[in-house]
Design a protein around this motif. Structure first.
Motif, PDB file in Angstrom:
ATOM      1  N   TYR A 267       4.717  -0.897 -19.209  1.00 28.77           N
ATOM      2  CA  TYR A 267       5.254  -0.954 -17.842  1.00 28.77           C
ATOM      3  C   TYR A 267       4.270  -1.649 -16.911  1.00 28.77           C
ATOM      4  N   SER A 268       4.758  -2.614 -16.151  1.00 29.80           N
ATOM      5  CA  SER A 268       3.930  -3.361 -15.209  1.00 29.80           C
ATOM      6  C   SER A 268       4.664  -3.452 -13.873  1.00 29.80           C
ATOM      7  N   PRO A 269       4.177  -2.787 -12.817  1.00 33.17           N
ATOM      8  CA  PRO A 269       4.848  -2.849 -11.514  1.00 33.17           C
ATOM      9  C   PRO A 269       4.983  -4.275 -10.981  1.00 33.17           C
ATOM     10  N   GLU A 270       3.956  -5.104 -11.203  1.00 30.84           N
ATOM     11  CA  GLU A 270       3.993  -6.483 -10.704  1.00 30.84           C
ATOM     12  C   GLU A 270       5.085  -7.285 -11.401  1.00 30.84           C
ATOM     13  N   ARG A 271       5.174  -7.159 -12.723  1.00 26.14           N
ATOM     14  CA  ARG A 271       6.218  -7.876 -13.469  1.00 26.14           C
ATOM     15  C   ARG A 271       7.602  -7.382 -13.069  1.00 26.14           C
ATOM     16  N   ASP A 272       7.750  -6.051 -12.986  1.00 19.91           N
ATOM     17  CA  ASP A 272       9.045  -5.485 -12.642  1.00 19.91           C
ATOM     18  C   ASP A 272       9.460  -5.857 -11.217  1.00 19.91           C
ATOM     19  N   GLN A 273       8.489  -6.020 -10.327  1.00 21.96           N
ATOM     20  CA  GLN A 273       8.784  -6.442  -8.954  1.00 21.96           C
ATOM     21  C   GLN A 273       9.437  -7.819  -8.952  1.00 21.96           C
ATOM     22  N   VAL A 274       8.875  -8.744  -9.724  1.00 28.65           N
ATOM     23  CA  VAL A 274       9.398 -10.109  -9.784  1.00 28.65           C
ATOM     24  C   VAL A 274      10.778 -10.128 -10.440  1.00 28.65           C
ATOM     25  N   VAL A 275      10.905  -9.460 -11.593  1.00 31.93           N
ATOM     26  CA  VAL A 275      12.178  -9.449 -12.308  1.00 31.93           C
ATOM     27  C   VAL A 275      13.252  -8.762 -11.473  1.00 31.93           C
ATOM     28  N   SER A 276      12.879  -7.696 -10.756  1.00 34.16           N
ATOM     29  CA  SER A 276      13.848  -6.982  -9.927  1.00 34.16           C
ATOM     30  C   SER A 276      14.380  -7.851  -8.801  1.00 34.16           C
ATOM     31  N   VAL A 277      13.526  -8.680  -8.230  1.00 33.10           N
ATOM     32  CA  VAL A 277      13.974  -9.614  -7.196  1.00 33.10           C
ATOM     33  C   VAL A 277      15.030 -10.556  -7.774  1.00 33.10           C
ATOM     34  N   VAL A 278      14.833 -10.986  -9.021  1.00 36.51           N
ATOM     35  CA  VAL A 278      15.778 -11.911  -9.660  1.00 36.51           C
ATOM     36  C   VAL A 278      17.150 -11.267  -9.794  1.00 36.51           C
ATOM     37  N   TYR A 279      17.213 -10.026 -10.334  1.00 29.39           N
ATOM     38  CA  TYR A 279      18.548  -9.486 -10.601  1.00 29.39           C
ATOM     39  C   TYR A 279      19.145  -8.669  -9.467  1.00 29.39           C
ATOM     40  N   THR A 280      18.388  -8.442  -8.387  1.00 29.04           N
ATOM     41  CA  THR A 280      18.985  -7.773  -7.230  1.00 29.04           C
ATOM     42  C   THR A 280      19.305  -8.723  -6.083  1.00 29.04           C
ATOM     43  N   PHE A 281      18.595  -9.847  -6.000  1.00 30.11           N
ATOM     44  CA  PHE A 281      18.828 -10.798  -4.915  1.00 30.11           C
ATOM     45  C   PHE A 281      19.307 -12.163  -5.413  1.00 30.11           C
ATOM     46  N   ILE A 282      18.646 -12.698  -6.436  1.00 29.61           N
ATOM     47  CA  ILE A 282      18.941 -14.074  -6.860  1.00 29.61           C
ATOM     48  C   ILE A 282      20.210 -14.159  -7.703  1.00 29.61           C
ATOM     49  N   THR A 283      20.320 -13.315  -8.728  1.00 25.26           N
ATOM     50  CA  THR A 283      21.476 -13.379  -9.628  1.00 25.26           C
ATOM     51  C   THR A 283      22.809 -13.152  -8.920  1.00 25.26           C
ATOM     52  N   PRO A 284      22.961 -12.126  -8.064  1.00 23.32           N
ATOM     53  CA  PRO A 284      24.247 -11.961  -7.363  1.00 23.32           C
ATOM     54  C   PRO A 284      24.628 -13.163  -6.506  1.00 23.32           C
ATOM     55  N   GLY A 285      23.629 -13.884  -5.991  1.00 21.95           N
ATOM     56  CA  GLY A 285      23.927 -15.079  -5.209  1.00 21.95           C
ATOM     57  C   GLY A 285      24.233 -16.285  -6.067  1.00 21.95           C
ATOM     58  N   LEU A 286      23.664 -16.316  -7.276  1.00 28.27           N
ATOM     59  CA  LEU A 286      23.892 -17.447  -8.173  1.00 28.27           C
ATOM     60  C   LEU A 286      25.247 -17.378  -8.872  1.00 28.27           C
ATOM     61  N   ASN A 287      25.731 -16.171  -9.144  1.00 28.37           N
ATOM     62  CA  ASN A 287      26.969 -16.028  -9.907  1.00 28.37           C
ATOM     63  C   ASN A 287      28.158 -16.766  -9.292  1.00 28.37           C
ATOM     64  N   PRO A 288      28.410 -16.655  -7.971  1.00 33.69           N
ATOM     65  CA  PRO A 288      29.521 -17.431  -7.409  1.00 33.69           C
ATOM     66  C   PRO A 288      29.335 -18.932  -7.591  1.00 33.69           C
ATOM     67  N   LEU A 289      28.092 -19.406  -7.455  1.00 39.27           N
ATOM     68  CA  LEU A 289      27.808 -20.830  -7.634  1.00 39.27           C
ATOM     69  C   LEU A 289      28.044 -21.248  -9.079  1.00 39.27           C
ATOM     70  N   ILE A 290      27.600 -20.418 -10.021  1.00 35.29           N
ATOM     71  CA  ILE A 290      27.763 -20.719 -11.451  1.00 35.29           C
ATOM     72  C   ILE A 290      29.240 -20.833 -11.806  1.00 35.29           C
ATOM     73  N   TYR A 291      30.040 -19.856 -11.361  1.00 34.38           N
ATOM     74  CA  TYR A 291      31.456 -19.858 -11.723  1.00 34.38           C
ATOM     75  C   TYR A 291      32.233 -20.963 -11.017  1.00 34.38           C
ATOM     76  N   SER A 292      31.910 -21.240  -9.765  1.00 33.79           N
ATOM     77  CA  SER A 292      32.666 -22.263  -9.037  1.00 33.79           C
ATOM     78  C   SER A 292      32.310 -23.674  -9.494  1.00 33.79           C
ATOM     79  N   MET A 293      31.053 -23.904  -9.863  1.00 36.06           N
ATOM     80  CA  MET A 293      30.631 -25.243 -10.274  1.00 36.06           C
ATOM     81  C   MET A 293      31.223 -25.635 -11.628  1.00 36.06           C
TER      82      MET A 293
END
Length: 312
Positions: A267-293
Motif C-alpha cells: 500500500y502506497s498513499p502517494e500512488r493511490d492518490q494519483v490513481v484515485s484522481v484518475v478514476y474519480t475525476f479523469i475517467t468519468p470525464g473521458l468516458n463521454p468523449l470516448i463513446y462520442s468520438m
C-alpha cells in the motif's frame, strides 16, 4: 471509552494535496474543470439517448445507464473534495458522513464495473448472434440486467461499509486520500483488520477480476466473429462499437486493480492518490468523449439535436 460516545466524538480530515495555497488553487481549478466536463458530458449523452428514438436500443440503454452512474459517482466525491481544497482551514468529516460517502463510492463504483460487463455481453450477442439479438436482448432482460448491477453493488457496499465502521477508531485522524476510501479508513482503526482486509479482497474479486474475465471472454468471441465478416465496412462498424467500450473497461478495471488487488503490504498513499484522481475525476470525464468520438450514430444524433435546438 464507550463506543457510542466514541462514535459521536470522532472526526476525520483529508490530507491536503499541497501546503502551498497557490498549488491548492491550481488543483481546485483543474478538478473543477474535470468535474464540470464529466457532468456536462454524461448529462449530454443521457439526454441525447433519451430524446432520439433511433437510439432507443439495448446498447444505448446501457450507455445511458452508465452515464447516469458516472454522474452520481463523480458527485459522491467531487463536491466535498473541491470544498476541502478551497477551505483555508482543516475541514473535518464526521464518522457517519465518512461512512455515507464510502457506501455510495463502493455502491456506484461496483455497479459501474458490473454494468461494463453487461455491456460486453450485449455486444457479444449483437455481433456473434445478430439474428437472435432482438429476441435475446429483450427490454425486460435489459432492465433486469441494469437493476441487477445496482442491486449487487448495493449489497456489496452495504456489507463492506457496515463491517468497516464497526471497527473502533481511537481519535480524529488524517485520511491519506481526498475522500473516504476503504483502505485509508481501515488503516485508522485501533484494532486488527485482517478479517476486514480479507472481506475487501473478496468484494474486489467479485467486482473486478470476475467481470473483467467475462468481458475478455466476450471479446475473444467478438474478435473471432469480426474476423469472419467479409466486408471492410462491416468489420470497421463492428470494431468501432466495441473499441470505445473496451477503452473504458481498461481505464476502469486498470485503476481499480492497482488499488484493490495489490497486497496490503505494498500500500502506497502517494500512488493511490494519483490513481484515485484518475478514476474519480479523469475517467468519468473521458468516458463521454470516448463513446462520442468512436460512435457515428451518437455523433449524428448529437448533430441533429443541436440543429433542432438552434432552429427552434
Amino acid at each position: 471509552m464507550e463506543s457510542a460516545n466514541q462514535t459521536g466524538m470522532i472526526h476525520f480530515h483529508f490530507r491536503p494535496f499541497s501546503k502551498l495555497p497557490e498549488v491548492q488553487m491550481l488543483i481546485f481549478v483543474a478538478f473543477l474543470i474535470m468535474y464540470l466536463a464529466s457532468i456536462s458530458g454524461n448529462v449530454s449523452i443521457s439526454l441525447i439517448i433519451w430524446i432520439n428514438h433511433s437510439l432507443h436500443t439495448p446498447m444505448y440503454f446501457f450507455l445511458a445507464n452508465l452515464a447516469v452512474l458516472e454522474i452520481c459517482y463523480s458527485s459522491t466525491i467531487a463536491p466535498l473534495t473541491l470544498a476541502s481544497i478551497l477551505s483555508t482551514e482543516r475541514d473535518f468529516i464526521s464518522l457517519p458522513g465518512c461512512g455515507t460517502q464510502m457506501f455510495f463510492f463502493i455502491f456506484l463504483g461496483s455497479a459501474d464495473c458490473i454494468l461494463l460487463a453487461v455491456m460486453a455481453y450485449d455486444r457479444f450477442v449483437a455481433i456473434c448472434h445478430p439474428l437472435r439479438y432482438t429476441l435475446t436482448m429483450s427490454w425486460r432482460l435489459c432492465v433486469q440486467l441494469a437493476l441487477g448491477s445496482l442491486v449487487l453493488g448495493f449489497i456489496l457496499a452495504m456489507q463492506l461499509t457496515m463491517l468497516i465502521f464497526q471497527l473502533p477508531f481511537c481519535s480524529s485522524k488524517e485520511i491519506s486520500l481526498f475522500y473516504c476510501d476503504v483502505l485509508p479508513v481501515m488503516r485508522l482503526a485501533c484494532a486488527d483488520t485482517l478479517v476486514h482486509e480479507a472481506t475487501l479482497f473478496v468484494v474486489s474479486i467479485i467486482v473486478l477480476p470476475i467481470p473483467f474475465l467475462l468481458i475478455i471472454l466476450s471479446y475473444v468471441f467478438i474478435a473471432a466473429a469480426i474476423l469472419k465478416i467479409r466486408s471492410a465496412e462491416g468489420r470497421h462498424k463492428a470494431f468501432s462499437t466495441c473499441s470505445s467500450h473496451l477503452t473504458a473497461v481498461l481505464l476502469q478495471y486498470g485503476c481499480g486493480g492497482l488499488i484493490y488487488l495489490c497486497p496490503s503490504s505494498s500500500y502506497s498513499p502517494e500512488r493511490d492518490q494519483v490513481v484515485s484522481v484518475v478514476y474519480t475525476f479523469i475517467t468519468p470525464g473521458l468516458n463521454p468523449l470516448i463513446y462520442s468520438m468512436r460512435n457515428r450514430e451518437l455523433k449524428d444524433a448529437l448533430k441533429r439535436t443541436m440543429i433542432r435546438f438552434l432552429l427552434s
